[in-house]
Write a protein that holds these residues in place. Structure first.
Motif, short mmCIF file in Angstrom:
data_model
loop_
_atom_site.label_atom_id
_atom_site.label_comp_id
_atom_site.label_asym_id
_atom_site.label_seq_id
_atom_site.Cartn_x
_atom_site.Cartn_y
_atom_site.Cartn_z
N ILE A 148 9.17 -17.45 -17.56
CA ILE A 148 9.73 -16.69 -18.69
C ILE A 148 11.05 -16.04 -18.28
O ILE A 148 12.05 -16.09 -19.00
CB ILE A 148 8.73 -15.60 -19.16
N GLU A 149 11.07 -15.43 -17.09
CA GLU A 149 12.28 -14.80 -16.58
C GLU A 149 13.37 -15.84 -16.35
O GLU A 149 14.55 -15.61 -16.66
CB GLU A 149 11.97 -14.05 -15.28
N LEU A 150 13.00 -16.99 -15.79
CA LEU A 150 13.97 -18.06 -15.55
C LEU A 150 14.53 -18.60 -16.86
O LEU A 150 15.73 -18.89 -16.96
CB LEU A 150 13.32 -19.19 -14.75
N TYR A 151 13.67 -18.72 -17.85
CA TYR A 151 14.10 -19.21 -19.16
C TYR A 151 15.06 -18.22 -19.82
O TYR A 151 16.09 -18.61 -20.37
CB TYR A 151 12.86 -19.43 -20.04
N ARG A 152 14.74 -16.93 -19.73
CA ARG A 152 15.63 -15.91 -20.30
C ARG A 152 16.97 -15.89 -19.58
O ARG A 152 18.04 -15.80 -20.21
CB ARG A 152 14.96 -14.53 -20.17
N LYS A 153 16.92 -15.98 -18.27
CA LYS A 153 18.16 -15.98 -17.49
C LYS A 153 19.00 -17.21 -17.81
O LYS A 153 20.24 -17.14 -17.84
CB LYS A 153 17.82 -15.93 -16.00
N GLY A 154 18.33 -18.34 -18.05
CA GLY A 154 19.05 -19.56 -18.41
C GLY A 154 19.78 -19.41 -19.74
O GLY A 154 20.94 -19.83 -19.89
N TRP A 155 19.12 -18.81 -20.72
CA TRP A 155 19.76 -18.59 -22.01
C TRP A 155 20.93 -17.61 -21.87
O TRP A 155 21.97 -17.76 -22.53
CB TRP A 155 18.75 -18.05 -23.03
N LYS A 156 20.78 -16.64 -21.01
CA LYS A 156 21.87 -15.70 -20.76
C LYS A 156 23.08 -16.43 -20.21
O LYS A 156 24.22 -16.17 -20.61
CB LYS A 156 21.41 -14.62 -19.79
N GLU A 157 22.85 -17.37 -19.29
CA GLU A 157 23.94 -18.16 -18.72
C GLU A 157 24.63 -19.01 -19.80
O GLU A 157 25.86 -19.10 -19.84
CB GLU A 157 23.39 -19.08 -17.63
N ILE A 158 23.85 -19.60 -20.67
CA ILE A 158 24.41 -20.46 -21.73
C ILE A 158 25.22 -19.64 -22.71
O ILE A 158 26.36 -19.99 -23.08
CB ILE A 158 23.27 -21.22 -22.45
N ILE A 159 24.66 -18.51 -23.16
CA ILE A 159 25.34 -17.66 -24.13
C ILE A 159 26.62 -17.06 -23.54
O ILE A 159 27.64 -16.94 -24.22
CB ILE A 159 24.40 -16.53 -24.62
N LEU A 186 23.98 -8.22 -24.29
CA LEU A 186 23.81 -9.60 -23.83
C LEU A 186 22.36 -9.86 -23.41
O LEU A 186 21.80 -10.91 -23.72
CB LEU A 186 24.76 -9.88 -22.67
N LYS A 187 21.76 -8.89 -22.71
CA LYS A 187 20.37 -9.05 -22.28
C LYS A 187 19.44 -9.15 -23.50
O LYS A 187 18.49 -9.94 -23.50
CB LYS A 187 19.97 -7.88 -21.39
N PHE A 188 19.74 -8.34 -24.53
CA PHE A 188 18.91 -8.35 -25.73
C PHE A 188 19.03 -9.69 -26.47
O PHE A 188 18.02 -10.30 -26.85
CB PHE A 188 19.33 -7.21 -26.65
N ILE A 189 20.26 -10.16 -26.65
CA ILE A 189 20.49 -11.41 -27.35
C ILE A 189 19.86 -12.59 -26.60
O ILE A 189 19.20 -13.44 -27.20
CB ILE A 189 22.00 -11.65 -27.56
N SER A 190 20.06 -12.61 -25.28
CA SER A 190 19.48 -13.71 -24.50
C SER A 190 17.96 -13.67 -24.55
O SER A 190 17.31 -14.71 -24.55
CB SER A 190 19.98 -13.63 -23.05
N GLY A 191 17.39 -12.46 -24.60
CA GLY A 191 15.94 -12.34 -24.71
C GLY A 191 15.42 -12.89 -26.03
O GLY A 191 14.40 -13.59 -26.07
N ILE A 192 16.13 -12.60 -27.13
CA ILE A 192 15.75 -13.12 -28.45
C ILE A 192 15.83 -14.64 -28.46
O ILE A 192 14.92 -15.34 -28.94
CB ILE A 192 16.64 -12.52 -29.55
N PHE A 193 16.94 -15.19 -27.95
CA PHE A 193 17.10 -16.64 -27.90
C PHE A 193 16.01 -17.28 -27.05
O PHE A 193 15.50 -18.36 -27.38
CB PHE A 193 18.48 -17.00 -27.33
N ALA A 194 15.67 -16.63 -25.94
CA ALA A 194 14.64 -17.17 -25.06
C ALA A 194 13.28 -17.24 -25.77
O ALA A 194 12.58 -18.26 -25.68
CB ALA A 194 14.53 -16.32 -23.80
#
Length: 219
Positions: A148-159, A186-194
């Motif tokens: 879950i953390e890796l997936y969220r971090k990945g979306w953060k990188e993409i965004i 950014l953390k909030f948005i990436s979390g929503i996308f994740a």
């Protein structure tokens, strides 16, 4: 397996791969910086124990003082009380100014104690930074197998990639890129996308795209 399922799997694995890559880079970078601070401290202690006579160590410390100052960040900026009640200096760059100050004290035999005291302040700041890196390393290690953390971090990188690209092009400073990357928005948005991306991909793989749309429209 349908084309939709393949796309859903790609949509699931792509952010995960970005997150894994980001975590590996962070762990490597943290280890590299920790090793550098340890090396800097080792040479600094060598210089101090020589009572300021090891000129080669002093030259190395001076050459690397800007880099070390930047690595310390806010921890390297202190309020410094001058000797003999000459006043207090705020926003004192501890590494850049402190090492020069230590040498100045060593050059005066009767100021040797002040050289040692100033050296202890510098050493304490280096030890604290080493502790920070060790803590960061432990946190990264504890999360490196968390999908879950890796997936969220990945979306953060993409965004965040457009901002990173602008930094690579030199249109904004690297420090600005770092500051933006740590923003709560950014953390909030990436979390929503994740969350949405993960749920959407899993539901699409399990039920199919049409069923996913039906579920989505019912929400």
């Amino acid at each position: 397996m349908t084309q939709t399922n393949i796309l859903a799997i790609i949509f699931l694995l792509l952010p995960l791969s970005f997150g894994i890559s980001k975590t590996i880079r962070e762990m490597s970078r943290t280890k590299e910086l920790s090793n550098y601070v340890n090396l800097f401290r080792k040479i600094f202690i060598k210089y101090v124990t020589s009572n300021g006579e090891d000129n080669s160590s002093y030259i190395w410390l001076t050459k690397n003082s800007n880099k070390m100052q930047n690595n310390l960040g806010r921890q390297g900026i202190v309020t410094f009380k001058q000797a003999f009640d000459q006043g207090i200096i705020t926003n004192y760059s501890l590494i850049i100014n402190g090492i020069t100050q230590v040498r100045t004290y060593f050059e005066q035999p009767y100021l040797g104690n002040l050289a040692i005291q100033t050296s202890q302040v510098i050493d304490d700041s280096l030890i604290r930074k080493i502790g920070d890196f060790e803590e960061q390393s432990e946190i990264l290690s504890s999360k490196k197998f968390n999908p879950i953390e890796l997936y969220r971090k990945g979306w953060k990188e993409i965004i965040f990639f457009p901002v990173t690209l602008v930094g690579w092009l030199g249109l904004i400073s690297i420090q600005s890129v770092e500051n933006y990357s740590q923003s709560l928005l950014l953390k909030f948005i990436s979390g929503i996308f994740a969350i949405l991306g993960l749920l959407g991909s899993i539901i699409t793989i399990v039920t199919g795209y049409k069923q996913f749309l039906e579920i989505f429209h019912k929400l």
